[in-house]
Write a protein that holds these residues in place. Structure first.
Motif, PDB file in Angstrom:
ATOM      1  N   LEU A 115       0.942  -1.303  -0.110  1.00 47.70           N
ATOM      2  CA  LEU A 115      -0.354   0.140  -0.139  1.00 47.70           C
ATOM      3  C   LEU A 115       0.714   1.121  -0.572  1.00 47.70           C
ATOM      4  CD1 LEU A 115      -3.125  -0.672   2.420  1.00 47.70           C
ATOM      5  CD2 LEU A 115      -3.085  -0.447  -0.188  1.00 47.70           C
ATOM      6  N   PHE A 116       1.627   1.157   0.848  1.00 45.50           N
ATOM      7  CA  PHE A 116       3.016   2.179   0.839  1.00 45.50           C
ATOM      8  C   PHE A 116       3.741   2.888  -0.677  1.00 45.50           C
ATOM      9  CE2 PHE A 116       7.337   3.756   1.229  1.00 45.50           C
ATOM     10  CZ  PHE A 116       7.101   5.209   2.047  1.00 45.50           C
ATOM     11  N   VAL A 117       4.005   1.488  -0.946  1.00 47.44           N
ATOM     12  CA  VAL A 117       4.320   1.753  -2.582  1.00 47.44           C
ATOM     13  C   VAL A 117       3.676   2.282  -3.338  1.00 47.44           C
ATOM     14  CG1 VAL A 117       5.761   0.563  -4.265  1.00 47.44           C
ATOM     15  CG2 VAL A 117       6.648   0.006  -2.198  1.00 47.44           C
ATOM     16  N   LYS A 118       2.489   1.860  -3.287  1.00 47.98           N
ATOM     17  CA  LYS A 118       1.140   2.201  -4.065  1.00 47.98           C
ATOM     18  C   LYS A 118       0.730   3.886  -4.355  1.00 47.98           C
ATOM     19  CE  LYS A 118      -1.143  -2.342  -5.727  1.00 47.98           C
ATOM     20  NZ  LYS A 118      -1.641  -1.952  -6.508  1.00 47.98           N
ATOM     21  N   LEU A 119       1.605   4.731  -3.029  1.00 44.20           N
ATOM     22  CA  LEU A 119       0.949   5.560  -2.988  1.00 44.20           C
ATOM     23  C   LEU A 119       2.343   6.347  -3.230  1.00 44.20           C
ATOM     24  CD1 LEU A 119      -0.705   7.422  -1.270  1.00 44.20           C
ATOM     25  CD2 LEU A 119       0.321   6.660   0.715  1.00 44.20           C
ATOM     26  N   LEU A 120       3.103   5.374  -2.950  1.00 39.18           N
ATOM     27  CA  LEU A 120       4.822   6.376  -3.274  1.00 39.18           C
ATOM     28  C   LEU A 120       4.513   6.599  -5.200  1.00 39.18           C
ATOM     29  CD1 LEU A 120       7.140   7.251  -1.898  1.00 39.18           C
ATOM     30  CD2 LEU A 120       8.397   4.961  -2.624  1.00 39.18           C
ATOM     31  N   ASN A 121       3.821   5.427  -5.857  1.00 44.83           N
ATOM     32  CA  ASN A 121       4.293   5.763  -7.014  1.00 44.83           C
ATOM     33  C   ASN A 121       2.970   6.035  -7.870  1.00 44.83           C
ATOM     34  OD1 ASN A 121       6.158   4.548  -6.922  1.00 44.83           O
ATOM     35  ND2 ASN A 121       5.739   2.602  -7.166  1.00 44.83           N
ATOM     36  N   GLY A 122       1.739   6.512  -6.744  1.00 45.29           N
ATOM     37  CA  GLY A 122       0.520   6.844  -7.369  1.00 45.29           C
ATOM     38  C   GLY A 122      -0.223   5.521  -8.406  1.00 45.29           C
ATOM     39  N   ALA A 123       0.202   4.565  -7.983  1.00 47.79           N
ATOM     40  CA  ALA A 123      -0.984   3.353  -8.516  1.00 47.79           C
ATOM     41  C   ALA A 123      -2.364   3.237  -7.867  1.00 47.79           C
ATOM     42  CB  ALA A 123      -0.120   1.848  -8.091  1.00 47.79           C
ATOM     43  N   SER A 124      -3.153   2.771  -8.602  1.00 48.58           N
ATOM     44  CA  SER A 124      -4.303   2.481  -8.429  1.00 48.58           C
ATOM     45  C   SER A 124      -4.317   0.601  -7.572  1.00 48.58           C
ATOM     46  CB  SER A 124      -5.244   2.292  -9.554  1.00 48.58           C
ATOM     47  OG  SER A 124      -4.483   1.465 -10.720  1.00 48.58           O
ATOM     48  N   TYR A 125      -5.733   0.655  -7.274  1.00 50.05           N
ATOM     49  CA  TYR A 125      -5.923  -0.942  -6.162  1.00 50.05           C
ATOM     50  C   TYR A 125      -7.051  -1.139  -7.516  1.00 50.05           C
ATOM     51  CZ  TYR A 125      -3.628   2.324  -2.558  1.00 50.05           C
ATOM     52  OH  TYR A 125      -3.033   3.093  -2.254  1.00 50.05           O
ATOM     53  N   GLU A 126      -6.238  -2.359  -7.833  1.00 47.34           N
ATOM     54  CA  GLU A 126      -7.115  -3.034  -9.014  1.00 47.34           C
ATOM     55  C   GLU A 126      -7.841  -4.360  -8.224  1.00 47.34           C
ATOM     56  OE1 GLU A 126      -3.953  -2.486  -9.390  1.00 47.34           O
ATOM     57  OE2 GLU A 126      -3.421  -1.438 -10.759  1.00 47.34           O
ATOM     58  N   PRO A 127      -8.679  -5.162  -8.966  1.00 43.37           N
ATOM     59  CA  PRO A 127      -9.229  -6.283  -8.211  1.00 43.37           C
ATOM     60  C   PRO A 127      -8.078  -7.325  -8.163  1.00 43.37           C
ATOM     61  CG  PRO A 127     -10.941  -5.120 -10.213  1.00 43.37           C
ATOM     62  CD  PRO A 127      -9.055  -4.363  -9.993  1.00 43.37           C
ATOM     63  N   THR A 128      -7.258  -7.079  -8.949  1.00 39.95           N
ATOM     64  CA  THR A 128      -5.644  -8.302  -9.302  1.00 39.95           C
ATOM     65  C   THR A 128      -5.994  -7.535  -7.364  1.00 39.95           C
ATOM     66  OG1 THR A 128      -6.149  -7.972 -11.377  1.00 39.95           O
ATOM     67  CG2 THR A 128      -4.141  -9.321 -10.214  1.00 39.95           C
ATOM     68  N   TYR A 129      -5.121  -7.211  -7.530  1.00 36.81           N
ATOM     69  CA  TYR A 129      -4.262  -7.044  -6.215  1.00 36.81           C
ATOM     70  C   TYR A 129      -5.212  -7.153  -4.816  1.00 36.81           C
ATOM     71  CZ  TYR A 129      -2.348  -3.695  -2.419  1.00 36.81           C
ATOM     72  OH  TYR A 129      -2.035  -3.392  -0.839  1.00 36.81           O
ATOM     73  N   LEU A 130      -6.544  -6.369  -5.488  1.00 38.11           N
ATOM     74  CA  LEU A 130      -6.945  -6.461  -4.261  1.00 38.11           C
ATOM     75  C   LEU A 130      -7.617  -8.777  -3.516  1.00 38.11           C
ATOM     76  CD1 LEU A 130     -10.097  -4.542  -4.369  1.00 38.11           C
ATOM     77  CD2 LEU A 130      -7.713  -4.305  -3.061  1.00 38.11           C
ATOM     78  N   PHE A 131      -7.354  -9.041  -4.583  1.00 34.82           N
ATOM     79  CA  PHE A 131      -7.795 -10.478  -4.973  1.00 34.82           C
ATOM     80  C   PHE A 131      -6.756 -11.755  -4.115  1.00 34.82           C
ATOM     81  CE2 PHE A 131     -11.790 -10.302  -7.554  1.00 34.82           C
ATOM     82  CZ  PHE A 131     -11.855 -11.195  -6.874  1.00 34.82           C
ATOM     83  N   PHE A 132      -5.751 -10.908  -4.219  1.00 39.08           N
ATOM     84  CA  PHE A 132      -3.661 -11.513  -4.646  1.00 39.08           C
ATOM     85  C   PHE A 132      -3.415 -11.147  -3.247  1.00 39.08           C
ATOM     86  CE2 PHE A 132       0.999 -11.116  -3.267  1.00 39.08           C
ATOM     87  CZ  PHE A 132       1.037 -12.079  -4.221  1.00 39.08           C
ATOM     88  N   ILE A 133      -4.365 -10.395  -2.057  1.00 40.01           N
ATOM     89  CA  ILE A 133      -3.417  -9.590  -0.593  1.00 40.01           C
ATOM     90  C   ILE A 133      -5.062 -10.340  -0.052  1.00 40.01           C
ATOM     91  CG2 ILE A 133      -4.558  -8.112   0.868  1.00 40.01           C
ATOM     92  CD1 ILE A 133      -2.072  -7.887  -0.349  1.00 40.01           C
ATOM     93  N   MET A 134      -5.405 -10.654  -0.312  1.00 47.98           N
ATOM     94  CA  MET A 134      -6.859 -11.535  -0.387  1.00 47.98           C
ATOM     95  C   MET A 134      -6.104 -12.973   0.290  1.00 47.98           C
ATOM     96  SD  MET A 134      -9.643 -14.361  -0.433  1.00 47.98           S
ATOM     97  CE  MET A 134      -9.340 -14.567  -2.306  1.00 47.98           C
ATOM     98  N   MET A 135      -5.960 -13.223  -0.563  1.00 45.98           N
ATOM     99  CA  MET A 135      -5.005 -14.801  -0.798  1.00 45.98           C
ATOM    100  C   MET A 135      -3.947 -15.013   0.268  1.00 45.98           C
ATOM    101  SD  MET A 135      -6.540 -16.970  -2.335  1.00 45.98           S
ATOM    102  CE  MET A 135      -5.556 -18.481  -2.743  1.00 45.98           C
ATOM    103  N   ILE A 136      -3.174 -14.087   0.232  1.00 46.16           N
ATOM    104  CA  ILE A 136      -1.942 -14.395   1.716  1.00 46.16           C
ATOM    105  C   ILE A 136      -2.701 -14.119   3.045  1.00 46.16           C
ATOM    106  CG2 ILE A 136      -0.576 -12.926   0.173  1.00 46.16           C
ATOM    107  CD1 ILE A 136       0.047 -10.653   1.267  1.00 46.16           C
ATOM    108  N   PHE A 137      -3.943 -13.411   3.120  1.00 44.64           N
ATOM    109  CA  PHE A 137      -4.801 -13.904   4.456  1.00 44.64           C
ATOM    110  C   PHE A 137      -4.844 -15.200   4.266  1.00 44.64           C
ATOM    111  CE2 PHE A 137      -4.039  -9.495   4.722  1.00 44.64           C
ATOM    112  CZ  PHE A 137      -3.593  -8.644   5.716  1.00 44.64           C
ATOM    113  N   PHE A 138      -5.784 -15.727   3.530  1.00 41.79           N
ATOM    114  CA  PHE A 138      -6.695 -16.204   3.424  1.00 41.79           C
ATOM    115  C   PHE A 138      -6.329 -17.817   3.819  1.00 41.79           C
ATOM    116  CE2 PHE A 138      -8.609 -20.521   1.151  1.00 41.79           C
ATOM    117  CZ  PHE A 138     -10.061 -20.498   2.154  1.00 41.79           C
ATOM    118  N   ILE A 139      -4.374 -18.160   3.359  1.00 42.53           N
ATOM    119  CA  ILE A 139      -3.890 -19.655   2.546  1.00 42.53           C
ATOM    120  C   ILE A 139      -3.757 -20.083   4.307  1.00 42.53           C
ATOM    121  CG2 ILE A 139      -1.795 -20.251   1.869  1.00 42.53           C
ATOM    122  CD1 ILE A 139      -3.502 -20.383  -0.021  1.00 42.53           C
ATOM    123  N   PRO A 140      -2.664 -19.192   4.980  1.00 44.48           N
ATOM    124  CA  PRO A 140      -2.669 -19.182   6.429  1.00 44.48           C
ATOM    125  C   PRO A 140      -3.656 -20.031   7.404  1.00 44.48           C
ATOM    126  CG  PRO A 140      -1.800 -17.470   5.616  1.00 44.48           C
ATOM    127  CD  PRO A 140      -2.148 -17.586   4.228  1.00 44.48           C
TER     128      PRO A 140
END
Length: 445
Positions: A115-140
């Motif tokens: 999130l910090f790097v995205k803010l630094l680069n002015g990048a958007s928050y795409e569905p792909t990103y949100l699903f990836f983040i969800m998976m790194i919580f879900f798996i463990p």
């Protein structure tokens, strides 16, 4: 390998029937049948025991690009996971299950970092990103709760059946013109080259499913004592080889050769029943005779000669991938910011071109600092799943076959934002437990 278990077959049969409905629905563009199939998939996923969630997802993994009503919509394969995640969390709250704080530390750290790097680069928050983040919580969280109930052989039964079913279905559905929106057929008429890729848009991604299925069957074949089940697995391996050859993927051939060399070495040297070994060799020989007699692979071999430049000079060994990797590395080492921070898990390419390399992709996306956090996350997942039992020398070699099948393709594919990145990685960890002698892939019994 215990292929037939009463609690496996009914669920597998329902999934196969649903896959048939899905194929027919797409073939005739029957919206009602498609909707029914998607609803049935949702019901199977949501209401089956959660220990079957992984096998079910492995079955539908090769079907995922067509688990939707039309080509432009999102696949239900991915959309269903957040709902399952909420189910598990609510179930945990109802039963007052204590979730380990360590399970969310590294996912939370990687989330804050990106999130910090995205803010630094002015990048958007795409569905792909949100699903990836969800998976790194879900798996463990999922494996902390269900690792002792997940059966490796069940996973492989569902995976191989799903892969073969999807390969057959995709080959048939290529005869329906409107299905070409889902099925990519690479055709180079000048040299007569045709490559199939199942329901995936890339023949190499299609090959990964087949490679992992073959490697997994080799692992379970090692523990199969009944000759009828051993013969069935060998036939399945040969069928997977046939469909893999249709991809005309150089990566597929490289991986198969390496996997075969390791397997033959282990098979011949490892101690075991000599009659069982002779039966296995004889079965392979008979299958090869049938294949040779019907010239099933002759056309594909000629196409591979074309791809390797043996017939014409139209193809190179790496198909320009080395140049792309060099381009990315030159960018990274010329930009301290890019090298250390990355671009924050943003699905964008450098100069509009993919690196075709997952290792380079990871470095480009999250930089050195994010890669370190990712490695720590992987270590945490490994510590959750692993049974901590050391592997013997031959078990390590058999695990190496599966590692070759999944991680070697990372050198020619960008897999970070695909479901395979998570599901097939945890399958490798379950295989390690299985090879250590734990029947269910995670519990000492």
């Amino acid at each position: 390998m215990i292929l037939v278990k009463k609690f496996n077959i009914p669920l597998l049969a329902i999934n196969l029937i649903n896959a048939l409905f899905l194929s027919i629905g797409h073939a005739f563009n029957h919206q009602f049948l498609l909707l029914g199939s998607l609803l049935l998939f949702s019901g199977i996923t949501l209401f089956s025991k959660k220990k079957y969630f992984l096998p079910i997802m492995l079955f539908y993994l090769p079907w995922s690009p067509i688990l939707k009503m039309n080509p432009g919509s999102h696949t239900l394969f991915t959309l269903i996971v957040p709902v399952v995640f909420i189910q598990i969390l609510l179930n945990g709250c109802i039963k007052k299950t204590k979730f380990e704080i360590s399970n969310i530390f590294f996912p939370l750290l990687l989330t804050v970092y990106t999130l910090f790097v995205k803010l630094l680069n002015g990048a958007s928050y795409e569905p792909t990103y949100l699903f990836f983040i969800m998976m790194i919580f879900f798996i463990p969280i999922y494996f902390r709760k269900y690792k002792d109930e997940i059966d490796f052989e069940t996973c492989i039964l569902f995976l191989t059946t799903g892969v073969l079913g999807a390969a057959i279905s995709a080959k048939i559905l290529t005869n329906f013109p409107h299905m070409l929106e889902y099925i990519n057929i690479y055709e180079w008429k000048r040299v007569g080259l045709i490559r199939l890729s199942g329901f995936y848009g890339d023949a190499n991604f299609y090959s990964v499913h087949i490679l992992v299925s073959i490697a997994s069957l080799i692992i379970t074949l090692r523990k199969t004592s009944q000759k009828k089940w051993a013969s069935l697995q060998i036939v399945m391996i040969m069928a997977l080889l046939y469909f893999g050859m249709l991809s005309v993927s150089k990566m597929f051939i490289f991986c198969i050769v390496l996997m075969a060399l390791v397997w033959v070495l282990c098979f011949l040297i490892e101690k075991g029943d000599i009659f069982n070994k002779l039966r296995t060799i004889l079965t392979f020989f008979l299958v090869l005779v049938v294949i040779s007699a019907n010239n099933l692979f002759s056309k594909q071999l000629n196409l591979y000669f074309i791809r390797f430049g043996m017939v014409s000079d139209t193809q190179t060994l790496t198909t320009g991938r080395i140049d792309l990797v060099v381009m990315y590395l030159e960018y990274l080492f010329s930009s301290i910011k890019g090298l250390f921070w990355g671009i924050g898990l943003t699905p964008e390419y450098l100069n509009g071109s993919s690196s075709h390399n997952t290792f380079v992709q990871i470095l480009y996306q999250v930089g050195i600092l994010g890669t370190i956090i990712g490695i720590l996350w992987c270590g945490m997942v490994y510590s959750i799943i692993s049974n901590k039992i050391k592997l013997g020398i031959f078990e390590k070699y058999y695990l190496l076959i599966l590692v070759f099948s999944f991680f070697l393709p990372w050198l020619s594919l960008e897999m970070l934002f695909f479901d395979e990145f998570f599901y097939l990685t945890v399958l490798v960890l379950l295989a390690r437990n299985y090879l250590a002698g734990i029947p269910n892939g995670g519990r000492v019994i």
